[in-house]
Enzyme design. Structure first.
Site, PDB file in Angstrom:
ATOM      1  N   LYS A   7      52.377  46.814  44.732  1.00 49.96           N
ATOM      2  CA  LYS A   7      52.230  47.739  43.615  1.00 49.96           C
ATOM      3  C   LYS A   7      52.253  49.190  44.091  1.00 49.96           C
ATOM      4  O   LYS A   7      51.944  49.433  45.249  1.00 49.96           O
ATOM      5  CB  LYS A   7      50.938  47.432  42.864  1.00 49.96           C
ATOM      6  N   HIS A  11      46.891  42.039  46.183  1.00 50.96           N
ATOM      7  CA  HIS A  11      46.097  41.514  47.303  1.00 50.96           C
ATOM      8  C   HIS A  11      44.821  40.817  46.832  1.00 50.96           C
ATOM      9  O   HIS A  11      44.235  40.041  47.566  1.00 50.96           O
ATOM     10  CB  HIS A  11      45.841  42.586  48.371  1.00 50.96           C
ATOM     11  N   LYS A  54      42.479  36.963  48.152  1.00 45.35           N
ATOM     12  CA  LYS A  54      41.073  36.924  48.593  1.00 45.35           C
ATOM     13  C   LYS A  54      40.548  35.495  48.470  1.00 45.35           C
ATOM     14  O   LYS A  54      40.783  34.826  47.459  1.00 45.35           O
ATOM     15  CB  LYS A  54      40.213  37.874  47.754  1.00 45.35           C
ATOM     16  N   HIS A 111      44.671  44.262  39.477  1.00 45.49           N
ATOM     17  CA  HIS A 111      43.572  43.449  40.016  1.00 45.49           C
ATOM     18  C   HIS A 111      42.656  42.886  38.925  1.00 45.49           C
ATOM     19  O   HIS A 111      42.362  41.692  38.900  1.00 45.49           O
ATOM     20  CB  HIS A 111      42.727  44.256  40.998  1.00 45.49           C
TER      21      HIS A 111
HETATM   22  C1  BG6 Z   1      43.959  49.045  45.792  1.00 46.35           C
HETATM   23  C2  BG6 Z   1      43.767  50.321  45.029  1.00 46.35           C
HETATM   24  O1  BG6 Z   1      44.988  48.267  45.190  1.00 46.35           O
HETATM   25  O2  BG6 Z   1      42.755  48.290  45.799  1.00 46.35           O
HETATM   26  C3  BG6 Z   1      42.648  51.130  45.657  1.00 46.35           C
HETATM   27  O3  BG6 Z   1      44.965  51.072  45.041  1.00 46.35           O
HETATM   28  C4  BG6 Z   1      41.398  50.301  45.772  1.00 46.35           C
HETATM   29  O4  BG6 Z   1      42.402  52.311  44.900  1.00 46.35           O
HETATM   30  C5  BG6 Z   1      41.681  48.956  46.443  1.00 46.35           C
HETATM   31  O5  BG6 Z   1      40.470  51.037  46.559  1.00 46.35           O
HETATM   32  C6  BG6 Z   1      40.478  48.044  46.381  1.00 46.35           C
HETATM   33  O6  BG6 Z   1      40.716  46.899  47.153  1.00 46.35           O
HETATM   34  P1  BG6 Z   1      39.511  46.082  47.855  1.00 46.35           P
HETATM   35  O7  BG6 Z   1      40.203  44.924  48.492  1.00 46.35           O
HETATM   36  O8  BG6 Z   1      38.874  47.019  48.830  1.00 46.35           O
HETATM   37  O9  BG6 Z   1      38.586  45.686  46.758  1.00 46.35           O
END
Ligand code: BG6
Length: 493
Positions: A154, A184, A188, A246
């Site tokens: 993204k 991503h 997880k 997400h």
């Molecule tokens: C990313 C966003 O996709 O996900 C970020 O662009 C964010 O702004 C991050 O901080 C959060 O990911 P995680 O895995 O740390 O929860």
């Protein structure tokens, strides 16, 4: 619990943007960890591509330095770093030009005509504006073939129109079965566990609907600010950066119907149905915020405006919203979503709040709570089931809350040596498994739901509310719940 490593086929993985931040911070460490785990063949090849004119030797040095920085323990505990580095090649290509592509073509072992079982994958760790051009150059220079896989990350557009244009551009060179869109969060461990919790246990399904569930809360709180990504973030905001992808994925996995099998299209079909059932959201059901400058325990930090270097910015670093899913399972059970930067702590969780018992036979008590199932995604992965129990001892029937705790932190972290999402996702690409990747229609449907909300803000010149860094967000977000007689879960580490 025993970790089982299933080796993947041999591969040539080309990483475009190989000198960039994502490659160094996530992609190379992920590959190195899979190399250490012997999941990838010892001679799997990684070909870094970037514009910089560095020698192969210097590129390997750069990867080495970054591995030492981002995964120092792994480097210290194993003596095979050099073997890993020996499999890395580097080719300098300015993707707008025609130089370098022939070299890349020559470097690839995999080719369409020979059945050599070497998977070919291209990871475009570059600005999304380059996705289309790289895809077409790979085709034009006869590098990609009909089995090749392309990995992108993204943002997939900034609205429905640009997402459709991007998908169309990719499809001129690659089929949908060759495209792996990374979110991503889907990589997880705990997010996958959510699917297992729902679909490998018969216990929950009879309760998993609006008859028994009062509401659902999905929280992805971060304590960090925009962290040097101000230019990108200020054009995105929490809605585009987090909700469209997400939080939407978490909502889909929580709300979707059971797929007929764990198969990419079966799972993704069900997710798309959820997105298409989302009702339009009234502006009165949304709270947007921007964090203020802070001085927490003597640790001074700037405001959102300072971090994005735009004193007039009207982009949100926090959003809370009430979302209704218009289908039989969920009508009458709102989903409350919230995400933000610079909040009290890092905490991602899904809280399923059940309805109160229909009739209470015990005296009313302030300790009484509806049952809730709290699925903690990070940190401290666990699932808590909050139930009511009798307070021990004589002297009447007093109720107290008892928590049944399924703590995955020890089992997952200690025994499985928890993998970064990128490790699993890259290996899934090599395996050819698209289940954990977003399909074109999923991305487009999410934008179609979000576009009118963002348009509404622009038309109304909507200004986000300020909130204290280190807090739970703007007070109005509390009101979003209070007016429905509900309250947010605490944001706690
Ligand atoms: C990313 C966003 O996709 O996900 C970020 O662009 C964010 O702004 C991050 O901080 C959060 O990911 P995680 O895995 O740390 O929860």
């Amino acid at each position: 619990m025993v970790s089982r490593i299933i080796p993947v086929d041999n591969f040539d993985l080309v990483v475009f943007g190989a000198t960039g931040d994502l490659a160094m911070r996530k992609i190379f460490p992920a590959l190195y960890h899979r190399f250490i785990a012997q999941q990838m063949p010892a001679d799997a090849r990684i070909i870094g591509v970037a514009r910089s004119d560095v020698s192969e030797e210097n590129f390997r040095k750069l990867v080495q330095e970054n591995l030492q920085k981002f995964c120092p323990q792994s480097v210290k505990q194993h003596d095979n770093l050099q073997d890993f580095l020996n499999n890395i090649q580097y080719i300098s290509i300015d993707v707008h030009g025609d130089k370098g592509w022939a070299l890349l073509q020559k470097a690839m072992r995999a080719d369409d005509d020979t059945d050599n079982n070497i998977v070919q994958a291209f990871y475009l760790s570059v600005n999304p504006s380059l996705f289309g051009i790289i895809a077409s150059k790979l085709k034009q220079h006869h590098i990609a073939h009909k089995q090749s896989r392309i990995i992108i990350e993204k943002p997939f557009g900034t609205d429905a129109a640009s997402a459709k244009a991007l998908n169309a551009a990719l499809r001129t060179s690659f089929s949908e079965q060759q495209i792996y869109r990374i979110d991503h969060y889907l990589g997880k461990e705990t997010v996958q566990n959510l699917m297992v919790l729902r679909f490998a246990n018969a216990l929950w399904e009879p309760l998993w609907n609006s008859t028994h569930i009062d509401h659902v809360q999905i929280t992805v709180a971060e304590n960090i600010g925009v962290q040097g990504r101000g230019e990108y973030y200020d054009k995105s905001g929490a809605m585009r950066d987090m909700v469209q992808n997400h939080l939407m994925q978490l909502l889909c996995l929580t709300a979707m119907e059971p797929p007929s099998r764990f198969h990419p299209d079966a799972v993704r079909n069900e997710k798309v149905k959820v997105i298409e059932s989302l009702e339009p959201v009234a502006q009165t059901d949304i709270v947007r915020g921007q964090y203020l400058a802070s001085n927490i325990n003597g640790d001074a930090d700037g405001s959102y405006h300072q971090h994005v270097n735009n004193p007039d910015s009207m982009t949100e670093s926090y959003i809370a919203m009430k979302v209704n899913i218009g289908n039989w399972r969920w009508a009458g059970t709102p989903f409350y979503l919230r995400t933000g930067k610079k909040l009290r702590s890092r905490c991602s969780e899904i809280a399923i709040i059940f309805r109160e018992p229909p009739h209470m036979i015990f005296p009313k008590s302030s300790h009484q709570r509806a049952n809730s199932l709290i699925i903690r995604l990070q940190p401290n992965e666990k699932i808590d089931l909050h139930t009511m129990a009798k307070e021990a001892g004589l002297g009447g029937m007093r109720l107290t809350e008892a928590v049944l705790n399924m703590n995955f932190q020890d089992t997952i972290n200690n025994q499985l040596d928890v993998q970064d999402a990128y490790e699993r996702l890259i290996m899934d690409v090599i395996r050819g498994s698209q289940t954990l990747f977003m399909r074109d229609d999923e991305v487009e449907a999410a934008w179609e739901w979000i576009d009118p909300i963002i348009d509404g803000w622009h038309k109304a010149n909507h200004r986000p509310l300020p909130y204290e860094a280190g807090s739970a967000g703007p007070d109005d977000a509390l009101m979003l719940m209070h007016r429905d007689g509900r309250r947010w879960q605490e944001i706690e580490p």
